[in-house]
Design a protein around this motif. Structure first.
Motif, PDB file in Angstrom:
ATOM      1  N   UNK A  85       1.032  -0.760  -0.196  1.00 31.09           N
ATOM      2  CA  UNK A  85      -0.225  -0.139  -0.133  1.00 31.09           C
ATOM      3  C   UNK A  85       0.352   1.363  -0.302  1.00 31.09           C
ATOM      4  N   UNK A  86       1.383   1.493   1.120  1.00 32.88           N
ATOM      5  CA  UNK A  86       2.910   2.549   0.930  1.00 32.88           C
ATOM      6  C   UNK A  86       3.508   2.622  -0.572  1.00 32.88           C
ATOM      7  N   UNK A  87       3.729   1.809  -1.130  1.00 34.74           N
ATOM      8  CA  UNK A  87       4.510   1.784  -2.734  1.00 34.74           C
ATOM      9  C   UNK A  87       3.740   2.706  -3.444  1.00 34.74           C
ATOM     10  N   UNK A  88       2.360   2.019  -3.307  1.00 33.95           N
ATOM     11  CA  UNK A  88       1.136   2.126  -4.833  1.00 33.95           C
ATOM     12  C   UNK A  88       1.079   4.034  -3.700  1.00 33.95           C
ATOM     13  N   UNK A  89       0.726   4.469  -2.391  1.00 27.37           N
ATOM     14  CA  UNK A  89       0.484   5.745  -2.217  1.00 27.37           C
ATOM     15  C   UNK A  89       1.636   7.005  -3.079  1.00 27.37           C
ATOM     16  N   UNK A  90       3.038   6.119  -2.710  1.00 22.14           N
ATOM     17  CA  UNK A  90       4.344   6.983  -2.848  1.00 22.14           C
ATOM     18  C   UNK A  90       4.259   7.194  -4.524  1.00 22.14           C
ATOM     19  N   UNK A  91       3.746   5.725  -5.858  1.00 19.59           N
ATOM     20  CA  UNK A  91       3.510   5.832  -6.990  1.00 19.59           C
ATOM     21  C   UNK A  91       2.760   7.000  -7.746  1.00 19.59           C
ATOM     22  N   UNK A  92       1.508   7.119  -6.594  1.00 19.51           N
ATOM     23  CA  UNK A  92       0.237   8.045  -7.250  1.00 19.51           C
ATOM     24  C   UNK A  92       0.682   9.747  -6.630  1.00 19.51           C
ATOM     25  N   UNK A  93       1.414   9.330  -5.226  1.00 23.20           N
ATOM     26  CA  UNK A  93       1.532  10.855  -4.476  1.00 23.20           C
ATOM     27  C   UNK A  93       3.150  11.302  -5.850  1.00 23.20           C
ATOM     28  N   UNK A  94       3.666  10.748  -6.471  1.00 22.02           N
ATOM     29  CA  UNK A  94       5.134  10.953  -7.485  1.00 22.02           C
ATOM     30  C   UNK A  94       4.521  11.719  -8.291  1.00 22.02           C
ATOM     31  N   UNK A  95       3.032  11.595  -8.823  1.00 22.45           N
ATOM     32  CA  UNK A  95       2.515  12.549  -9.989  1.00 22.45           C
ATOM     33  C   UNK A  95       1.391  10.671 -11.175  1.00 22.45           C
ATOM     34  N   UNK A  96       1.692   9.817 -10.793  1.00 27.69           N
ATOM     35  CA  UNK A  96       1.532   9.189 -11.702  1.00 27.69           C
ATOM     36  C   UNK A  96      -0.217   8.763 -11.594  1.00 27.69           C
ATOM     37  N   UNK A  97      -1.164   8.429 -13.019  1.00 28.25           N
ATOM     38  CA  UNK A  97      -2.391   8.295 -13.405  1.00 28.25           C
ATOM     39  C   UNK A  97      -2.901   7.546 -12.649  1.00 28.25           C
ATOM     40  N   UNK A  98      -1.700   6.354 -12.831  1.00 25.55           N
ATOM     41  CA  UNK A  98      -2.773   5.069 -13.211  1.00 25.55           C
ATOM     42  C   UNK A  98      -1.209   3.618 -12.344  1.00 25.55           C
ATOM     43  N   UNK A  99      -1.444   2.605 -11.409  1.00 23.08           N
ATOM     44  CA  UNK A  99      -0.320   2.101 -11.130  1.00 23.08           C
ATOM     45  C   UNK A  99      -0.821   0.344 -11.780  1.00 23.08           C
TER      46      UNK A  99
END
Length: 224
Positions: A85-99
């Motif tokens: 979950x933390x990785x997903x949040x970090x990816x989205x917070x970095x600006x990704x639209x999807x993961x």
């Protein structure tokens, strides 16, 4: 739709690029390092960036964050084996639209691409370049000489786009080969010279001006 895929796994990267072209009908460019991904994303227009999280050089997540900080508004999909979950949040917070977590099915990636392409990103303003009587629309990829459209092949347009975005700089033939035909292409450097010759002939048109300069033993540059 123009898609840039940044994936350092050679088998997976080649497979993704091939299937996006075959099953999705997209125009795809594939790079294998973070430095290439950042350069390509800033030098040309892509509708969607597909970035692997762990890339040699600059990591995909850092590329994503850097592009967003620079005002990049295109869609970005992150690919990664990180599934907490933390990785997903970090990816989205970095600006990704999807993961999308590896391993995945190509049909799911295609569905994610369709989903992000439907989102209302910032309005696109036509980016126009004027070469004397020639007008190049980098947004819709059209070229006009006064009131006549100049019909370019996809390779000719890619070459023109690359020269325009690096105008005034000498581009080595090897670099042009890599950016337009790619690592896996089985063509000779003479193909570049032939493509330049055809593009030059079309651009000269009514003005007769030679926009593309040949730098002997090195490559080509565009001056205007």
């Amino acid at each position: 739709m123009q898609i840039l895929v940044a994936e350092d796994d050679l088998v997976l990267g080649q497979l993704i690029a091939h299937l996006l072209k075959k099953k999705g009908g997209y125009q795809v460019e594939w790079v294998t390092t973070g430095d290439e991904a950042k350069d390509y994303a800033t030098e040309a227009h892509y509708d969607i960036l597909i970035l692997d999280w762990m890339l040699p050089g600059i990591e995909g997540v850092h590329i994503c964050k850097s592009l967003r900080e620079q005002g990049y508004t295109g869609a970005i999909i992150m690919l990664t084996a990180k599934d907490t979950l933390e990785d997903r949040i970090n990816g989205l917070d970095a600006g990704a639209d999807d993961y999308l977590v590896k391993p995945f099915e190509i049909d799911e990636l295609l569905a994610r691409i369709r989903a992000v392409s439907r989102r209302n990103f910032a309005p696109i303003q036509d980016q126009l370049i004027q070469l004397d009587t020639i007008k190049v629309n980098l947004t819709n990829r059209t070229v006009f000489d006064e009131h006549r459209e100049i019909q370019l092949t996809p390779r000719e347009y890619q070459l023109l786009d690359l020269l325009i975005r690096n105008r005034g700089q000498v581009l080595p033939r090897e670099l042009i080969y890599e950016r337009i035909w790619g690592h896996e292409a089985e063509v000779s450097l003479k193909t570049i010279d032939a493509t330049v010759k055809l593009l030059r002939k079309k651009l000269n048109g009514t003005s007769g001006k030679d926009y593309i300069q040949s730098i002997r033993g090195v490559g080509y540059k565009l001056d205007f």
